[in-house]
Scaffold this motif. Sequence first.
Motif, PDB file in Angstrom:
ATOM      1  N   LEU A 235       0.829  -1.215   0.000  1.00  0.00           N
ATOM      2  CA  LEU A 235       0.000   0.000   0.000  1.00  0.00           C
ATOM      3  C   LEU A 235       0.857   1.257   0.000  1.00  0.00           C
ATOM      4  O   LEU A 235       0.373   2.346  -0.328  1.00  0.00           O
ATOM      5  N   GLY A 236       2.120   1.123   0.419  1.00  0.00           N
ATOM      6  CA  GLY A 236       3.028   2.267   0.438  1.00  0.00           C
ATOM      7  C   GLY A 236       2.843   3.201   1.618  1.00  0.00           C
ATOM      8  O   GLY A 236       3.199   4.386   1.526  1.00  0.00           O
ATOM      9  N   VAL A 237       2.303   2.698   2.723  1.00  0.00           N
ATOM     10  CA  VAL A 237       2.001   3.584   3.854  1.00  0.00           C
ATOM     11  C   VAL A 237       2.711   3.149   5.147  1.00  0.00           C
ATOM     12  O   VAL A 237       2.340   3.571   6.238  1.00  0.00           O
ATOM     13  N   THR A 238       3.754   2.326   5.023  1.00  0.00           N
ATOM     14  CA  THR A 238       4.475   1.856   6.216  1.00  0.00           C
ATOM     15  C   THR A 238       4.996   3.027   7.041  1.00  0.00           C
ATOM     16  O   THR A 238       4.847   3.051   8.274  1.00  0.00           O
ATOM     17  N   GLY A 239       5.604   3.990   6.374  1.00  0.00           N
ATOM     18  CA  GLY A 239       6.169   5.130   7.104  1.00  0.00           C
ATOM     19  C   GLY A 239       5.121   5.931   7.835  1.00  0.00           C
ATOM     20  O   GLY A 239       5.338   6.363   8.974  1.00  0.00           O
ATOM     21  N   ALA A 240       3.957   6.127   7.215  1.00  0.00           N
ATOM     22  CA  ALA A 240       2.885   6.907   7.840  1.00  0.00           C
ATOM     23  C   ALA A 240       2.388   6.240   9.113  1.00  0.00           C
ATOM     24  O   ALA A 240       2.158   6.908  10.129  1.00  0.00           O
ATOM     25  N   ILE A 241       2.225   4.903   9.078  1.00  0.00           N
ATOM     26  CA  ILE A 241       1.744   4.200  10.263  1.00  0.00           C
ATOM     27  C   ILE A 241       2.813   4.200  11.344  1.00  0.00           C
ATOM     28  O   ILE A 241       2.516   4.397  12.531  1.00  0.00           O
ATOM     29  N   ALA A 242       4.075   4.019  10.957  1.00  0.00           N
ATOM     30  CA  ALA A 242       5.176   3.986  11.932  1.00  0.00           C
ATOM     31  C   ALA A 242       5.329   5.312  12.652  1.00  0.00           C
ATOM     32  O   ALA A 242       5.541   5.357  13.867  1.00  0.00           O
ATOM     33  N   LEU A 243       5.211   6.418  11.911  1.00  0.00           N
ATOM     34  CA  LEU A 243       5.442   7.717  12.559  1.00  0.00           C
ATOM     35  C   LEU A 243       4.367   8.045  13.591  1.00  0.00           C
ATOM     36  O   LEU A 243       4.609   8.796  14.543  1.00  0.00           O
ATOM     37  N   LEU A 244       3.180   7.448  13.425  1.00  0.00           N
ATOM     38  CA  LEU A 244       2.136   7.653  14.429  1.00  0.00           C
ATOM     39  C   LEU A 244       2.474   6.951  15.746  1.00  0.00           C
ATOM     40  O   LEU A 244       1.865   7.238  16.781  1.00  0.00           O
ATOM     41  N   LEU A 245       3.451   6.038  15.700  1.00  0.00           N
ATOM     42  CA  LEU A 245       3.841   5.276  16.900  1.00  0.00           C
ATOM     43  C   LEU A 245       5.239   5.663  17.395  1.00  0.00           C
ATOM     44  O   LEU A 245       5.812   4.969  18.237  1.00  0.00           O
ATOM     45  N   LYS A 246       5.783   6.767  16.904  1.00  0.00           N
ATOM     46  CA  LYS A 246       7.157   7.134  17.239  1.00  0.00           C
ATOM     47  C   LYS A 246       7.363   7.405  18.726  1.00  0.00           C
ATOM     48  O   LYS A 246       8.456   7.181  19.262  1.00  0.00           O
ATOM     49  N   ASP A 247       6.339   7.889  19.406  1.00  0.00           N
ATOM     50  CA  ASP A 247       6.445   8.102  20.853  1.00  0.00           C
ATOM     51  C   ASP A 247       5.915   6.908  21.632  1.00  0.00           C
ATOM     52  O   ASP A 247       6.438   6.568  22.700  1.00  0.00           O
ATOM     53  N   ALA A 248       4.901   6.245  21.099  1.00  0.00           N
ATOM     54  CA  ALA A 248       4.309   5.101  21.792  1.00  0.00           C
ATOM     55  C   ALA A 248       5.304   3.967  21.969  1.00  0.00           C
ATOM     56  O   ALA A 248       5.190   3.181  22.913  1.00  0.00           O
ATOM     57  N   ILE A 249       6.311   3.869  21.114  1.00  0.00           N
ATOM     58  CA  ILE A 249       7.278   2.781  21.214  1.00  0.00           C
ATOM     59  C   ILE A 249       8.230   2.965  22.403  1.00  0.00           C
ATOM     60  O   ILE A 249       8.877   2.013  22.843  1.00  0.00           O
ATOM     61  N   LYS A 250       8.285   4.164  22.951  1.00  0.00           N
ATOM     62  CA  LYS A 250       9.194   4.421  24.074  1.00  0.00           C
ATOM     63  C   LYS A 250       8.557   3.958  25.387  1.00  0.00           C
ATOM     64  O   LYS A 250       7.419   4.321  25.689  1.00  0.00           O
ATOM     65  N   PRO A 251       9.274   3.162  26.203  1.00  0.00           N
ATOM     66  CA  PRO A 251       8.716   2.663  27.473  1.00  0.00           C
ATOM     67  C   PRO A 251       8.388   3.795  28.446  1.00  0.00           C
ATOM     68  O   PRO A 251       9.059   4.836  28.466  1.00  0.00           O
ATOM     69  N   ASN A 252       7.350   3.567  29.263  1.00  0.00           N
ATOM     70  CA  ASN A 252       6.902   4.560  30.235  1.00  0.00           C
ATOM     71  C   ASN A 252       7.458   4.247  31.618  1.00  0.00           C
ATOM     72  O   ASN A 252       7.339   3.119  32.108  1.00  0.00           O
ATOM     73  N   LEU A 253       8.029   5.246  32.259  1.00  0.00           N
ATOM     74  CA  LEU A 253       8.617   5.087  33.590  1.00  0.00           C
ATOM     75  C   LEU A 253       7.718   5.719  34.646  1.00  0.00           C
ATOM     76  O   LEU A 253       7.332   6.887  34.535  1.00  0.00           O
ATOM     77  N   VAL A 254       7.379   4.935  35.676  1.00  0.00           N
ATOM     78  CA  VAL A 254       6.628   5.435  36.831  1.00  0.00           C
ATOM     79  C   VAL A 254       7.233   4.825  38.091  1.00  0.00           C
ATOM     80  O   VAL A 254       8.400   4.434  38.091  1.00  0.00           O
ATOM     81  N   GLN A 255       6.459   4.713  39.164  1.00  0.00           N
ATOM     82  CA  GLN A 255       6.982   4.191  40.429  1.00  0.00           C
ATOM     83  C   GLN A 255       5.863   3.514  41.207  1.00  0.00           C
ATOM     84  O   GLN A 255       4.674   3.695  40.903  1.00  0.00           O
ATOM     85  N   THR A 256       6.248   2.727  42.200  1.00  0.00           N
ATOM     86  CA  THR A 256       5.261   2.129  43.094  1.00  0.00           C
ATOM     87  C   THR A 256       5.027   3.080  44.268  1.00  0.00           C
ATOM     88  O   THR A 256       5.700   4.109  44.403  1.00  0.00           O
ATOM     89  N   LEU A 257       4.068   2.716  45.123  1.00  0.00           N
ATOM     90  CA  LEU A 257       3.834   3.521  46.332  1.00  0.00           C
ATOM     91  C   LEU A 257       5.091   3.618  47.173  1.00  0.00           C
ATOM     92  O   LEU A 257       5.312   4.619  47.873  1.00  0.00           O
TER      93      LEU A 257
END
Length: 552
Positions: A235-257
């Motif tokens: 379809l030629g849209v690999t880059g478009a779909i990937a760029l929508l996930l450019k931040d989502a691919i980064k792990p999220n850091l939080v903490q416990t109580l």
Amino acid sequence: MKDIEIAQQNKMNKITDVAEKIGLKPDEIEQYGTYKAKIKLPVTAKTKTKGKLILVTAINPTPAGEGKSTVTVGLGDAFSLLKKKVMIALREPSLGPVMGMKGGATGGGFSQVVPMEDINLHFTGDMHALTTANNTLAALVDNHIYQGNKLHIDQRRVIWKRVLDINDRALRHVVIGIGGVTQGIPREDGFDITVASELMAILCLAEDIADLKKRIGQIVVGYTTAKEPVTVDQLGVTGAIALLLKDAIKPNLVQTLAHTPAIIHGGPFANIAHGCNSVLATQTALKLADYTLTEAGFGADLGAEKFMDIKTPVLGKTPDTVVIVATVRALKMHGGVAKNELEEENLAALQKGYVNLQKHIASMKRYNVPVVVAINQFTSDTEAELAKLQQLCADDKTTAVVADVWGKGGAGAVELAKKVLETCEQDNEFAPLYAADDELETKIEKIVTEIYGGAKVEYGVKAKRQLKRFKELGWDRLPVCMAKTQYSLSDNAKFLGAPKDFTIHVREFMPKLGAQFIVALTGNVLTMPGLPKVPAANGMELSDDGTISGLY
């Protein structure tokens, strides 16, 4: 006190302090406010030998509750109390269960990850990014068909569904494109829940952005009129779909109580997807800590099996110990006790229901990995019941340790942590369930007979036809991801305990070439859940000063 009240009374450390604790520099994180951050990729200069990996799983869930996430968090805090450098790696909650029946996925009582409201709601926007990327691809597929259909996509054979991160049974089967010539090409369609999207699986299995793009490009969206697969690359849209996930691919850091660092990233369900948090999250934790505690969704028959057979080959690390969470209450329910009678001591029902835990112990030991049972204590448990359960486990040559993580946090899991630390030092030669080049039928048979305890597999007409076609396309050697009810070892949710001589019914397959596995749909499992009669949403409220209540 309710979980949310405990969390709201807790004083969190700044996320910059949490990052510093695990050796991350300020320029290696991207802050999302004061208490959340994304970890930039790659995590540079972290070249130490990978730490120990502990996988937390459970028995088949019941309405009585098991508390797998709660035990994972409490055990992590216990490691901290023992002065061990530890990180926790969990999945992100989906709004479907949060607003529906199951509730959130941040633990409970004094064993929670925080800020629990943010994590259970919009968090850092990963779920919304995945939903948008998935539906953008769906729109691009339909637009391609409407605008001349150069690839000759058969509108009757489009398999890429739209998604929504909420339980909405009304959208399972829909018709789109009606209303006239300018409204698109009419065809049947449907919605899955976001966590069932192949993009979620890809996000959780991708090793970096290059791998993410490669996997997205391999996604099969449908078939041509000649029945040949059509991919995103075509379809030629690999880059478009990937760029929508450019931040989502980064792990999220939080903490416990208790301020133990925690990574929460990715959220595929284990009953309809592979049920594990992201490879990047787990790899990052293994680099930053000496001990990483992670979990796999639902019972060991689903999440843990998929962790072992789908995730570990990509992760490059197998568990040093498996912790199986069980409760006296849940095992009594597996033994036939009604939910309203669980407060009463019942040793006979406990022994009868123990067969469920017993099967999971045997299944995990099949991988040649040490197993420890965590008995998640409830206030209604009697001393006799706890002792009985420990003895039953001992008879199966397995150590069971009682932990009160809901009421005491990490302090309630110190003995459990000591036992896990001990087993992590044992030598083990991981034994995979099946060979990578086994055929799909062989892989499914091994899962059914050795992990579920079933007798055989029956394939529906559509599944048989697909198996033949997959062989022609060269897809018949991929790993298999079983989509099955979480409530039973069988594909019938009413068969509790450890049923024998049952048959697993595979009705159809869903090829996930980007994720690099084939999903086998069994029984009547659904990829878009529905809401219960009284959803959890009915008890939620937002005060005039912005305080949330009713979230759990």
